[in-house]
Design a protein around this motif. Structure first.
Motif, PDB file in Angstrom:
ATOM      1  N   PHE A   1       0.833  -1.202   0.000  1.00 42.41           N
ATOM      2  CA  PHE A   1       0.000   0.000   0.000  1.00 42.41           C
ATOM      3  C   PHE A   1       0.867   1.252   0.000  1.00 42.41           C
ATOM      4  O   PHE A   1       0.615   2.200  -0.758  1.00 42.41           O
ATOM      5  CB  PHE A   1      -0.936  -0.003   1.208  1.00 42.41           C
ATOM      6  CG  PHE A   1      -1.784   1.233   1.294  1.00 42.41           C
ATOM      7  CD1 PHE A   1      -2.925   1.363   0.513  1.00 42.41           C
ATOM      8  CD2 PHE A   1      -1.430   2.274   2.141  1.00 42.41           C
ATOM      9  CE1 PHE A   1      -3.704   2.515   0.582  1.00 42.41           C
ATOM     10  CE2 PHE A   1      -2.203   3.420   2.214  1.00 42.41           C
ATOM     11  CZ  PHE A   1      -3.336   3.546   1.433  1.00 42.41           C
ATOM     12  N   VAL A   2       1.886   1.278   0.845  1.00 47.08           N
ATOM     13  CA  VAL A   2       2.794   2.432   0.902  1.00 47.08           C
ATOM     14  C   VAL A   2       3.471   2.626  -0.448  1.00 47.08           C
ATOM     15  O   VAL A   2       3.521   3.746  -0.978  1.00 47.08           O
ATOM     16  CB  VAL A   2       3.840   2.273   2.032  1.00 47.08           C
ATOM     17  CG1 VAL A   2       4.942   3.318   1.925  1.00 47.08           C
ATOM     18  CG2 VAL A   2       3.166   2.336   3.392  1.00 47.08           C
ATOM     19  N   ASP A   3       3.976   1.558  -1.025  1.00 48.82           N
ATOM     20  CA  ASP A   3       4.630   1.652  -2.329  1.00 48.82           C
ATOM     21  C   ASP A   3       3.678   2.183  -3.389  1.00 48.82           C
ATOM     22  O   ASP A   3       4.047   3.004  -4.235  1.00 48.82           O
ATOM     23  CB  ASP A   3       5.187   0.291  -2.750  1.00 48.82           C
ATOM     24  CG  ASP A   3       6.358  -0.164  -1.887  1.00 48.82           C
ATOM     25  OD1 ASP A   3       6.981   0.689  -1.208  1.00 48.82           O
ATOM     26  OD2 ASP A   3       6.646  -1.381  -1.881  1.00 48.82           O
ATOM     27  N   GLU A   4       2.446   1.742  -3.337  1.00 45.09           N
ATOM     28  CA  GLU A   4       1.433   2.200  -4.287  1.00 45.09           C
ATOM     29  C   GLU A   4       1.160   3.701  -4.110  1.00 45.09           C
ATOM     30  O   GLU A   4       1.083   4.448  -5.090  1.00 45.09           O
ATOM     31  CB  GLU A   4       0.146   1.407  -4.068  1.00 45.09           C
ATOM     32  CG  GLU A   4      -0.971   1.747  -5.032  1.00 45.09           C
ATOM     33  CD  GLU A   4      -2.211   0.904  -4.752  1.00 45.09           C
ATOM     34  OE1 GLU A   4      -3.304   1.481  -4.797  1.00 45.09           O
ATOM     35  OE2 GLU A   4      -2.070  -0.308  -4.474  1.00 45.09           O
ATOM     36  N   GLN A   5       1.064   4.131  -2.873  1.00 48.90           N
ATOM     37  CA  GLN A   5       0.822   5.548  -2.602  1.00 48.90           C
ATOM     38  C   GLN A   5       1.997   6.415  -3.047  1.00 48.90           C
ATOM     39  O   GLN A   5       1.809   7.505  -3.581  1.00 48.90           O
ATOM     40  CB  GLN A   5       0.542   5.777  -1.106  1.00 48.90           C
ATOM     41  CG  GLN A   5      -0.717   5.112  -0.601  1.00 48.90           C
ATOM     42  CD  GLN A   5      -1.935   5.493  -1.411  1.00 48.90           C
ATOM     43  OE1 GLN A   5      -2.278   6.660  -1.512  1.00 48.90           O
ATOM     44  NE2 GLN A   5      -2.592   4.506  -1.990  1.00 48.90           N
ATOM     45  N   VAL A   6       3.185   5.929  -2.830  1.00 53.14           N
ATOM     46  CA  VAL A   6       4.384   6.653  -3.264  1.00 53.14           C
ATOM     47  C   VAL A   6       4.336   6.870  -4.773  1.00 53.14           C
ATOM     48  O   VAL A   6       4.569   7.972  -5.267  1.00 53.14           O
ATOM     49  CB  VAL A   6       5.674   5.903  -2.846  1.00 53.14           C
ATOM     50  CG1 VAL A   6       6.908   6.490  -3.516  1.00 53.14           C
ATOM     51  CG2 VAL A   6       5.824   5.924  -1.330  1.00 53.14           C
ATOM     52  N   GLY A   7       3.995   5.821  -5.497  1.00 56.07           N
ATOM     53  CA  GLY A   7       3.935   5.924  -6.951  1.00 56.07           C
ATOM     54  C   GLY A   7       2.803   6.800  -7.448  1.00 56.07           C
ATOM     55  O   GLY A   7       2.982   7.631  -8.336  1.00 56.07           O
ATOM     56  N   GLN A   8       1.627   6.640  -6.866  1.00 56.48           N
ATOM     57  CA  GLN A   8       0.448   7.365  -7.330  1.00 56.48           C
ATOM     58  C   GLN A   8       0.441   8.831  -6.929  1.00 56.48           C
ATOM     59  O   GLN A   8      -0.093   9.667  -7.652  1.00 56.48           O
ATOM     60  CB  GLN A   8      -0.830   6.704  -6.801  1.00 56.48           C
ATOM     61  CG  GLN A   8      -1.142   5.381  -7.436  1.00 56.48           C
ATOM     62  CD  GLN A   8      -2.421   4.776  -6.875  1.00 56.48           C
ATOM     63  OE1 GLN A   8      -3.035   5.306  -5.952  1.00 56.48           O
ATOM     64  NE2 GLN A   8      -2.818   3.643  -7.439  1.00 56.48           N
TER      65      GLN A   8
END
Length: 84
Positions: free
Chosen positions: A15-22
């Motif tokens: 989830f954190v990785d996804e938020q960083v990217g988005q």
């Protein structure tokens, strides 16, 4: 700057990785710092609200109160415009 290591379940890390990217963060650290800043702001606001709620009542806030407040705020603006 200090370093802190945290352990996350894989689903939270994803989830954190996804938020960083988005959201355009450069790193997960930037994302987490932003979350911490928001939480600090929330805690500060809550403290201010609680302090206000526990303070003594003052005069009633009505249209006249807000009119006087607007006049007080606009006064420096008018003075600045005159200088120009």
């Amino acid at each position: 700057m200090s370093t802190m290591n945290i352990s996350l379940p894989e689903s939270m890390k994803a989830f954190v990785d996804e938020q960083v990217g988005q959201r355009g963060y450069g790193t997960s650290s930037e994302y987490l710092r932003e979350l911490i800043r928001r939480d600090q702001d929330r805690v500060q606001l809550r403290g201010l609200l609680l302090a206000g709620a526990s303070s003594e009542a003052t005069q009633p806030v009505d249209a006249a109160y807000f009119d006087a407040l607007r006049a007080q705020v606009q006064q420096p603006r008018r003075a600045a415009k005159r200088k120009v």
